[in-house]
Design an enzyme around this catalytic site. Structure first.
Site, PDB file in Angstrom:
ATOM      1  N   GLY A  69      40.567  68.109  35.024  1.00 31.79           N
ATOM      2  CA  GLY A  69      41.865  67.531  35.355  1.00 31.79           C
ATOM      3  C   GLY A  69      42.097  67.305  36.825  1.00 31.79           C
ATOM      4  N   GLN A  70      41.055  67.133  37.604  1.00 30.67           N
ATOM      5  CA  GLN A  70      41.256  66.913  39.024  1.00 30.67           C
ATOM      6  C   GLN A  70      42.085  65.653  39.235  1.00 30.67           C
ATOM      7  OE1 GLN A  70      38.268  67.325  37.590  1.00 30.67           O
ATOM      8  NE2 GLN A  70      37.811  69.396  38.227  1.00 30.67           N
ATOM      9  N   GLU A  71      42.919  65.693  40.253  1.00 32.55           N
ATOM     10  CA  GLU A  71      43.814  64.566  40.536  1.00 32.55           C
ATOM     11  C   GLU A  71      43.059  63.242  40.633  1.00 32.55           C
ATOM     12  OE1 GLU A  71      47.185  64.483  41.087  1.00 32.55           O
ATOM     13  OE2 GLU A  71      47.702  66.581  41.278  1.00 32.55           O
TER      14      GLU A  71
END
Length: 184
Positions: A69-71
């Site tokens: 879920g990294q930006e």
């Protein structure tokens, strides 16, 4: 090995359904996955890539893909990308929301774009409103408004409040998904 398991499940009447778990970093995606799998908290760090596990509820099997879920990845990738592999044959999208972070940009627009992908047009959506045990967390109505879920008419959806650390609310979300397998 995976094909053998799938054949055995078909023989014995089980059903397998592909699920992708998405959300921003630190929302609780991996913690939820491992609560389903081993019913305990696993200390995690940011997921790079994905984790995949099979979760059973009675004779229904869910193949769950926990996507990092990294930006930079956010929830969405353009068509023709490697995300097509994750989207292919997906029946459920679990979106995990960090319910206490009111300042963070909640991914409502990205969810709509994601659900427009041709491989996800039949997918049902479960939103886990995680961290409901924390004071001042957003309630279900607030989260629905942040995500503009009233505009999501082509996909069955459900918001389930939960606490990934204790497992509270997670079984109800899994049961909702199972109920959707009998209506689809």
């Amino acid at each position: 090995m995976g094909q053998l398991i799938a054949k055995l499940m078909r023989i014995f009447g089980s059903q397998e359904h592909k699920v992708i778990i998405v959300g921003l970093d630190n929302a609780g995606k991996t913690t939820i996955l491992y609560q389903f799998l081993i019913n305990e908290v696993v200390h995690t760090c940011s997921t790079i890539g994905s984790n995949a596990e099979e979760i059973a509820l009675q004779k229904t099997w869910f193949l769950m893909w926990d996507l990092g879920g990294q930006e930079a990845l956010l929830l969405l990738a353009p068509s023709g990308s490697s995300w097509d592999i994750y989207y292919s044959s997906t029946e459920f999208v679990i979106l995990v929301i960090y319910s206490t972070d009111r300042n963070r940009n909640h991914p409502g627009a990205e969810l709509c774009k994601m659900l427009a992908h041709e491989a996800l047009q039949e997918a049902s959506v479960l939103i886990f409103a995680n961290k409901q045990d924390v004071k001042d967390s957003m309630n279900i109505v607030e989260i629905s408004q942040f995500l503009t879920l009233s505009a999501t008419k082509d996909h069955p959806w459900h918001i389930q409040g939960c606490c990934a650390l204790t497992g509270e609310g997670l079984p109800a979300g899994l049961q909702w998904m199972q109920s959707q397998t009998t209506t689809n």
